[in-house]
Design an enzyme around this catalytic site. Structure first.
Site, short mmCIF file in Angstrom:
data_model
loop_
_atom_site.label_atom_id
_atom_site.label_comp_id
_atom_site.label_asym_id
_atom_site.label_seq_id
_atom_site.Cartn_x
_atom_site.Cartn_y
_atom_site.Cartn_z
N TYR A 2 3.68 9.14 -11.31
CA TYR A 2 2.77 8.43 -10.41
C TYR A 2 1.83 7.51 -11.21
O TYR A 2 1.69 6.33 -10.90
CB TYR A 2 1.97 9.46 -9.61
N ASN A 61 0.80 -1.23 0.00
CA ASN A 61 0.00 0.00 0.00
C ASN A 61 0.84 1.28 0.00
O ASN A 61 0.36 2.32 -0.47
CB ASN A 61 -0.92 -0.03 1.23
N1 NAP Z 1 -5.48 9.13 -1.04
C1 NAP Z 1 -5.80 8.98 -2.32
O1 NAP Z 1 -6.55 9.79 -2.91
C2 NAP Z 1 -5.27 7.81 -3.09
C3 NAP Z 1 -5.84 7.53 -4.34
C4 NAP Z 1 -5.37 6.46 -5.07
C5 NAP Z 1 -4.36 5.68 -4.57
N2 NAP Z 1 -3.80 5.99 -3.36
C6 NAP Z 1 -2.71 5.14 -2.90
O2 NAP Z 1 -2.99 4.67 -1.61
C7 NAP Z 1 -1.76 4.33 -0.95
C8 NAP Z 1 -1.78 4.92 0.45
O3 NAP Z 1 -1.80 6.33 0.35
P1 NAP Z 1 -2.57 7.28 1.37
O4 NAP Z 1 -3.50 8.08 0.57
O5 NAP Z 1 -3.05 6.51 2.53
O6 NAP Z 1 -1.38 8.26 1.76
P2 NAP Z 1 -0.61 8.58 3.13
O7 NAP Z 1 -1.59 8.80 4.21
O8 NAP Z 1 0.33 9.67 2.79
O9 NAP Z 1 0.19 7.24 3.42
C9 NAP Z 1 1.32 6.86 2.68
C10 NAP Z 1 2.01 5.76 3.44
O10 NAP Z 1 3.16 5.33 2.67
C11 NAP Z 1 4.27 5.27 3.55
N3 NAP Z 1 5.53 5.54 2.85
C12 NAP Z 1 5.78 6.52 1.94
N4 NAP Z 1 7.08 6.49 1.58
C13 NAP Z 1 7.65 5.47 2.28
C14 NAP Z 1 8.95 4.94 2.35
N5 NAP Z 1 9.98 5.45 1.63
N6 NAP Z 1 9.19 3.90 3.18
C15 NAP Z 1 8.19 3.38 3.92
N7 NAP Z 1 6.93 3.82 3.89
C16 NAP Z 1 6.67 4.87 3.08
C17 NAP Z 1 4.01 6.32 4.61
O11 NAP Z 1 4.72 5.96 5.77
P3 NAP Z 1 5.57 7.03 6.66
O12 NAP Z 1 4.82 8.32 6.63
O13 NAP Z 1 5.61 6.37 8.01
O14 NAP Z 1 6.87 7.08 5.99
C18 NAP Z 1 2.51 6.21 4.80
O15 NAP Z 1 2.20 5.21 5.76
C19 NAP Z 1 -0.65 4.90 -1.84
O16 NAP Z 1 -0.09 3.85 -2.60
C20 NAP Z 1 -1.38 5.86 -2.74
O17 NAP Z 1 -0.74 6.04 -3.98
C21 NAP Z 1 -4.24 7.02 -2.61
#
Ligand code: NAP
Length: 248
Positions: free
Chosen positions: A149, A84
């Protein structure tokens, strides 16, 4: 042995909600992320127990160490891997530097590749397993200024389907969710003050046929469905959870 799930990006947003949802359903949760404090906050909400596996997923040595620790467990049987973790850079085609593309590649795609590669033999040995990858509606239909992305998220879909084809004979399923716009810290609007955020969220509503953006719980429930035996005859699927934005 108690059933377990490994979730990357479990310290925030969709990953944290997913961890809590699996916990409610009796799974022990291996929480991966960088922010130890936030991982600890999520861990206390995981009803069936959790272990903090903090590491930067782009640090291959640190990731391999964590993978080895999880694979060595003989208390839990890992049944589900949820890839994720992700970052979201907005930039024009001309601004897309090598560094920026490389970062998107390492976090959004290679972390999933490395974990999947490590868990495939484990799942084979244990009679199966389930992988859920978090792609995006942008992996199905890109927008301007999200090329790196969107390309990684499209690759994630293709990678998932390769794994589904290879894993089927061994009881390994691989599926993908493609969320639309979900309110998490990945978006700059998430941190706006209440009034500005409400205005921004209201403006985005009409982009979806269902008239609003999504919540983390709506994605977590779908990830749980695809990860658990509730979807035992589903593999290679890409499930848009997006209020209909992809078809609009
Ligand atoms: N929110 C949306 O609108 C949306 C839409 C489509 C897809 N997504 C996808 O959903 C997934 C989760 O995103 P989210 O929206 O929940 O965003 P988020 O709240 O910013 O969470 C992102 C997560 O990824 C982790 N992460 C990022 N870089 C990392 C690294 N180098 N090493 C380890 N962990 C890392 C962060 O951990 P730390 O902060 O602890 O580093 C955090 O737990 C992503 O793949 C995103 O592309 C999100």
């Amino acid at each position: 042995m108690k059933k377990a799930v490994v979730i990357t990006g479990a310290s925030s947003g969709i990953g944290a909600a997913t961890a809590i949802h699996f916990g409610k359903n009796g799974y022990f949760v291996y929480l991966m992320g960088r922010n130890k404090d936030r991982l600890a906050e999520v861990a206390v909400q995981c009803r069936a127990g959790a272990s903090l596996m903090s590491c930067d997923l782009t640090d291959v040595a640190a990731l391999n160490k964590r993978i080895a620790e999880i694979l060595a467990t003989n208390i839990h049987r890992v049944e589900v891997l949820v890839n994720n973790a992700g970052i979201f850079d907005v930039h024009s085609t001309e601004q897309g530097t090598d560094e920026l593309w490389q970062r998107e590649f390492e976090v959004n795609l290679m972390s999933a590749v490395r974990l999947t590669r490590a868990f495939f033999p484990y799942f084979k040995q244990h009679g199966g397993g389930s992988i859920v990858n978090v792609s995006s509606s942008l992996g199905l239909k890109p927008t301007a200024a999200t090329s790196a992305y969107s390309a990684m998220k499209a690759a994630m879909i293709n990678y998932t389907q390769s794994n589904a084809l290879e894993g089927g004979a061994f009881g390994i399923r691989a599926n993908c969710v493609a969320p639309g716009i979900v309110d998490t810290p990945i978006h700059s609007f998430h941190a706006l003050d209440e009034a500005m955020k409400a205005e921004s969220v209201a403006k985005m509503g009409p982009m979806q046929p269902l008239g609003r953006i999504g919540t983390v719980d709506e994605i977590a429930k779908a990830i749980y469905f695809l990860g658990s035996n509730d979807s035992s005859w589903t593999t290679g699927a890409v499930l848009p959870i997006d209020g209909g934005i992809t078809i609009s």
